[in-house]
Design an enzyme around this catalytic site. Sequence first.
Site, PDB file in Angstrom:
ATOM      1  CG  ASP A  69     -16.689 -88.388  23.074  1.00  0.00           C
ATOM      2  OD1 ASP A  69     -17.708 -88.751  23.659  1.00  0.00           O
ATOM      3  OD2 ASP A  69     -15.622 -89.043  23.053  1.00  0.00           O
ATOM      4  CD  GLU A 108     -42.317-104.284   7.253  1.00  0.00           C
ATOM      5  OE1 GLU A 108     -41.453-105.070   6.855  1.00  0.00           O
ATOM      6  OE2 GLU A 108     -42.402-103.112   6.873  1.00  0.00           O
ATOM      7  NE  ARG A 147     -16.968 -93.513  24.220  1.00  0.00           N
ATOM      8  CZ  ARG A 147     -16.706 -92.216  24.094  1.00  0.00           C
ATOM      9  NH1 ARG A 147     -17.706 -91.335  24.074  1.00  0.00           N
ATOM     10  NH2 ARG A 147     -15.464 -91.778  24.026  1.00  0.00           N
ATOM     11  N   PRO A 153     -36.814 -97.094  12.461  1.00  0.00           N
ATOM     12  CG  PRO A 153     -37.002 -98.394  10.540  1.00  0.00           C
ATOM     13  CD  PRO A 153     -37.477 -98.296  11.958  1.00  0.00           C
TER      14      PRO A 153
HETATM   15  N1  LIG Z   1     -31.944 -96.537  12.556  1.00  0.00           N
HETATM   16  C1  LIG Z   1     -32.668 -97.702  12.353  1.00  0.00           C
HETATM   17  C2  LIG Z   1     -33.453 -98.379  13.279  1.00  0.00           C
HETATM   18  C3  LIG Z   1     -33.971 -99.455  12.600  1.00  0.00           C
HETATM   19  C4  LIG Z   1     -34.927-100.452  13.115  1.00  0.00           C
HETATM   20  C5  LIG Z   1     -35.270-100.452  14.476  1.00  0.00           C
HETATM   21  C6  LIG Z   1     -36.227-101.320  14.948  1.00  0.00           C
HETATM   22  C7  LIG Z   1     -36.860-102.191  14.061  1.00  0.00           C
HETATM   23  C8  LIG Z   1     -37.899-103.127  14.204  1.00  0.00           C
HETATM   24  C9  LIG Z   1     -38.127-103.704  12.959  1.00  0.00           C
HETATM   25  N2  LIG Z   1     -37.260-103.125  12.076  1.00  0.00           N
HETATM   26  C10 LIG Z   1     -37.193-103.482  10.654  1.00  0.00           C
HETATM   27  C11 LIG Z   1     -38.081-102.637   9.836  1.00  0.00           C
HETATM   28  C12 LIG Z   1     -38.108-102.884   8.484  1.00  0.00           C
HETATM   29  C13 LIG Z   1     -38.968-102.146   7.659  1.00  0.00           C
HETATM   30  C14 LIG Z   1     -39.762-101.163   8.212  1.00  0.00           C
HETATM   31  C15 LIG Z   1     -40.741-100.436   7.346  1.00  0.00           C
HETATM   32  N3  LIG Z   1     -40.323 -99.115   6.922  1.00  0.00           N
HETATM   33  C16 LIG Z   1     -41.131 -98.782   5.736  1.00  0.00           C
HETATM   34  C17 LIG Z   1     -40.793 -97.416   5.196  1.00  0.00           C
HETATM   35  C18 LIG Z   1     -39.307 -97.274   4.921  1.00  0.00           C
HETATM   36  C19 LIG Z   1     -38.499 -97.624   6.146  1.00  0.00           C
HETATM   37  C20 LIG Z   1     -38.878 -99.014   6.658  1.00  0.00           C
HETATM   38  C21 LIG Z   1     -39.712-100.888   9.562  1.00  0.00           C
HETATM   39  C22 LIG Z   1     -38.872-101.655  10.392  1.00  0.00           C
HETATM   40  C23 LIG Z   1     -36.483-102.206  12.710  1.00  0.00           C
HETATM   41  C24 LIG Z   1     -35.512-101.347  12.230  1.00  0.00           C
HETATM   42  N4  LIG Z   1     -33.520 -99.439  11.339  1.00  0.00           N
HETATM   43  N5  LIG Z   1     -32.713 -98.362  11.210  1.00  0.00           N
END
Ligand SMILES: Nc1cc(-c2ccc3ccn(Cc4ccc(CN5CCCCC5)cc4)c3c2)n[nH]1
Length: 242
Positions: free
Chosen positions: A172, A115, A157, A88
């Site tokens: 696109d 996380e 793609r 994220p």
């Molecule tokens: N574009 C996007 C990619 C992902 C993604 C990609 C890879 C992983 C591996 C684990 N998670 C879940 C997760 C959950 C909670 C947190 C903590 N964090 C705290 C502050 C506020 C945001 C969240 C982090 C990771 C993932 C989530 N989500 N969205």
Amino acid sequence: MRIDVVTIFPGYLAPLREALLGRAIGSGLLDVAVHDLRDWTHDVHQAVDDSPYGGGPGMVMRPQVWGDALDAVLAADERPARLVVPTPAGRPFTQADAHAYAAEERLVFACGRYEGIDQRVVDHYADALPVDEISIGDYVLVGGEVAVLVVVEAVARLLPGVLGNPRSAAEDSFSDGLLEGPSYTRPEVWRDRPVPDVLRSGNHGAIARWRRDRALERTVARRPDLLAALPPDALDKKDRAL
Ligand SMILES: Nc1cc(-c2ccc3ccn(Cc4ccc(CN5CCCCC5)cc4)c3c2)n[nH]1
């Protein structure tokens, strides 16, 4: 292109073998290998996570298991690879990234859960190969697998021979910096809603103008940020008159 995905949920990547991507794999345009991270655990509980230093919610994925897995996966093929780690907190993944990734010989995806992954894993591999921490949008998923499906589809793609109609990738939305406008097909009238007359006029100049106007309207309404990012000469006088 070779794609490797490391995950604790290999089944999540099964859709890669369906339809368009399945055919790309079958025709040898794409070589996809999915690896179960737990194959590199050595304890009876196959632990892949632990509590975060400094406290905080949830668990963090352990560096040792990821190091053993990525060392093995990277060593399995001599082609130079880019390591892509969805998170994220990543840089937004864009169509430009999809084009750049489509030029790579090999992509290795590390799918985190919990996380996320101990930061030292990214830091370690960044000394040896290109590493991208990318986000597919401003929302929080449960893990990286869905993000990998999105990125692989956007990249595959663009590979020559994967799409039946290569023109569509070239045209696109975002390729001219705008969203694409509405599309229509038969019947001419559906539930009392007719297809816009201009599209049936055969006047290609008027059709192109109409489509550009609808794309501009939609971009103004839905993605003003894209307009702001356009180069100054991108909009002509007719565009500005809209
Ligand atoms: N574009 C996007 C990619 C992902 C993604 C990609 C890879 C992983 C591996 C684990 N998670 C879940 C997760 C959950 C909670 C947190 C903590 N964090 C705290 C502050 C506020 C945001 C969240 C982090 C990771 C993932 C989530 N989500 N969205």
